[in-house]
Write a protein that holds these residues in place. Structure first.
Motif, PDB file in Angstrom:
ATOM      1  N   VAL A   6       0.847  -1.190   0.000  1.00 36.07           N
ATOM      2  CA  VAL A   6       0.000   0.000   0.000  1.00 36.07           C
ATOM      3  C   VAL A   6       0.887   1.245   0.000  1.00 36.07           C
ATOM      4  O   VAL A   6       2.100   1.146   0.204  1.00 36.07           O
ATOM      5  CB  VAL A   6      -0.936   0.023   1.241  1.00 36.07           C
ATOM      6  N   LYS A   7       0.271   2.395  -0.231  1.00 35.52           N
ATOM      7  CA  LYS A   7       1.039   3.647  -0.302  1.00 35.52           C
ATOM      8  C   LYS A   7       1.612   4.017   1.076  1.00 35.52           C
ATOM      9  O   LYS A   7       2.770   4.345   1.219  1.00 35.52           O
ATOM     10  CB  LYS A   7       0.127   4.758  -0.813  1.00 35.52           C
ATOM     11  N   ASP A   8       0.760   3.991   2.073  1.00 29.76           N
ATOM     12  CA  ASP A   8       1.208   4.425   3.394  1.00 29.76           C
ATOM     13  C   ASP A   8       0.369   3.738   4.479  1.00 29.76           C
ATOM     14  O   ASP A   8      -0.524   2.954   4.177  1.00 29.76           O
ATOM     15  CB  ASP A   8       1.103   5.953   3.523  1.00 29.76           C
ATOM     16  N   ARG A   9       0.651   4.088   5.742  1.00 29.23           N
ATOM     17  CA  ARG A   9      -0.028   3.382   6.844  1.00 29.23           C
ATOM     18  C   ARG A   9      -1.521   3.720   6.932  1.00 29.23           C
ATOM     19  O   ARG A   9      -2.299   2.932   7.453  1.00 29.23           O
ATOM     20  CB  ARG A   9       0.698   3.588   8.169  1.00 29.23           C
ATOM     21  N   ALA A  10      -1.910   4.877   6.369  1.00 26.54           N
ATOM     22  CA  ALA A  10      -3.343   5.220   6.379  1.00 26.54           C
ATOM     23  C   ALA A  10      -4.091   4.228   5.475  1.00 26.54           C
ATOM     24  O   ALA A  10      -5.123   3.658   5.858  1.00 26.54           O
ATOM     25  CB  ALA A  10      -3.543   6.642   5.906  1.00 26.54           C
ATOM     26  N   GLU A  11      -3.513   4.002   4.282  1.00 27.08           N
ATOM     27  CA  GLU A  11      -4.139   3.046   3.369  1.00 27.08           C
ATOM     28  C   GLU A  11      -4.034   1.626   3.947  1.00 27.08           C
ATOM     29  O   GLU A  11      -4.952   0.816   3.803  1.00 27.08           O
ATOM     30  CB  GLU A  11      -3.431   3.135   2.012  1.00 27.08           C
ATOM     31  N   ALA A 189       3.426  -3.820   8.488  1.00 29.70           N
ATOM     32  CA  ALA A 189       4.727  -3.184   8.748  1.00 29.70           C
ATOM     33  C   ALA A 189       4.862  -1.957   7.857  1.00 29.70           C
ATOM     34  O   ALA A 189       4.581  -2.021   6.652  1.00 29.70           O
ATOM     35  CB  ALA A 189       5.873  -4.158   8.473  1.00 29.70           C
ATOM     36  N   TYR A 190       5.281  -0.866   8.466  1.00 27.92           N
ATOM     37  CA  TYR A 190       5.388   0.392   7.727  1.00 27.92           C
ATOM     38  C   TYR A 190       6.710   1.080   8.002  1.00 27.92           C
ATOM     39  O   TYR A 190       7.222   1.057   9.124  1.00 27.92           O
ATOM     40  CB  TYR A 190       4.249   1.342   8.154  1.00 27.92           C
ATOM     41  N   ALA A 228       7.728   1.872   1.474  1.00 35.20           N
ATOM     42  CA  ALA A 228       9.045   1.982   2.134  1.00 35.20           C
ATOM     43  C   ALA A 228       9.456   0.643   2.753  1.00 35.20           C
ATOM     44  O   ALA A 228      10.606   0.219   2.630  1.00 35.20           O
ATOM     45  CB  ALA A 228       8.999   3.069   3.202  1.00 35.20           C
ATOM     46  N   ALA A 229       8.519  -0.031   3.394  1.00 36.42           N
ATOM     47  CA  ALA A 229       8.842  -1.323   4.022  1.00 36.42           C
ATOM     48  C   ALA A 229       9.063  -2.406   2.976  1.00 36.42           C
ATOM     49  O   ALA A 229       9.723  -3.413   3.242  1.00 36.42           O
ATOM     50  CB  ALA A 229       7.730  -1.733   4.984  1.00 36.42           C
ATOM     51  N   ALA A 230       8.514  -2.178   1.771  1.00 37.72           N
ATOM     52  CA  ALA A 230       8.647  -3.171   0.686  1.00 37.72           C
ATOM     53  C   ALA A 230       9.877  -2.901  -0.169  1.00 37.72           C
ATOM     54  O   ALA A 230      10.159  -3.648  -1.112  1.00 37.72           O
ATOM     55  CB  ALA A 230       7.398  -3.136  -0.195  1.00 37.72           C
ATOM     56  N   SER A 231      10.643  -1.851   0.151  1.00 40.22           N
ATOM     57  CA  SER A 231      11.675  -1.368  -0.771  1.00 40.22           C
ATOM     58  C   SER A 231      12.821  -2.340  -1.016  1.00 40.22           C
ATOM     59  O   SER A 231      13.535  -2.214  -1.997  1.00 40.22           O
ATOM     60  CB  SER A 231      12.230  -0.031  -0.267  1.00 40.22           C
TER      61      SER A 231
END
Ligand code: GLP
Length: 233
Positions: A6-11, A189-190, A228-231
């Motif tokens: 996902v894009k960020d922790r909100a999503e 995880a974010y 970011a966590a998937a980078s």
């Protein structure tokens, strides 16, 4: 493992909520819950939703040894503030950080888990690959146990305390074996500081060096991570 980026922790919170809602609609009765900053956006979605947990049970992963339930940094307090005050459960279990008899507390909590098999367990991920408070090197066969926190975890968690010296040195935690008994596991995880642990968990060997890698052995795991966590994948 079903990996959702996902894009960020909100999503991520919205996706996490969908996993909860799905389990709920499919008859889940017992929800395994986690603390830390990671599940907060999912809990926000839950509190805003029309899901009713008043006939359900929750079982939390872990608690600091030595902190009373009303201590602002206790995991009990965290759950109260982020979820239970708005969405009470019929019964909510958290390890008793004030029980100084570790053997008795381990036995009591294992019995709670045996009596309340977890339908959906939500997890965060430590920067060193820990789940719950199962630090690297933990025997994966353990049930609830008393853990000496590693320096890396004490440092990471000190941001919630006035200073590092105030972070408890021990915790009670469900074991990896207890976690793997859950019917469905949702790990979120974010952030870039989780990227190496995410890679090791998903692509690395199953090893006690990375407790989260044992999730590869479970057949119903959903992983929600931001870009970011998937980078490093
Ligand atoms: C703590 C908790 C874990 C949590 C981890 C990550 O050590 N015991 O359950 O997953 O921290 O915390 P955060 O979500 O704040 O990054």
């Amino acid at each position: 493992m079903n990996v959702i980026i996902v894009k960020d922790r909100a999503e991520g919170g919205k996706k996490g909520f969908e996993v909860f809602e799905n389990a709920y609609r499919n008859g889940a009765q017992v929800f395994g819950l986690a603390t830390g900053s990671t599940p907060v956006t999912t809990y926000e979605q839950l509190t805003k939703s029309d899901l009713d947990f008043s006939q359900m049970t929750s079982v939390n992963l872990d608690e600091y040894v030595g902190l009373a339930p009303d201590h602002p940094q206790s995991y009990h307090y965290f759950m109260q503030k982020h979820l239970f005050d708005q969405k009470p459960f019929a019964q909510s279990y958290v390890p008793d950080g004030l029980n100084s008899d570790a053997a008795a507390e381990m036995k009591r909590y294992d019995q709670i888990i045996a009596d309340n098999p977890i339908d959906l367990q939500i997890l965060g991920l430590g920067q060193n690959g820990h789940i719950g408070f199962n630090e690297p090197g933990t025997d994966p066969a353990l049930g609830t146990h008393k853990v000496a926190l590693t320096e890396s975890t004490i440092k990471a968690n000190s941001r919630f305390f006035d200073n590092e010296a105030e972070v408890p040195r021990y915790a009670y935690s469900m074991g990896i074996a207890s976690i793997l008994k859950s019917k469905h596991i949702l790990l979120e995880a974010y952030g870039p500081e989780k990227a190496a642990a995410v890679k090791a968990m998903i692509e690395g060997p199953v090893t006690t060096d990375v407790p989260a890698s044992f999730l590869q052995r479970h057949d119903q795991v959903t992983i929600i991570i931001d870009e970011a966590a998937a980078s490093q994948l």
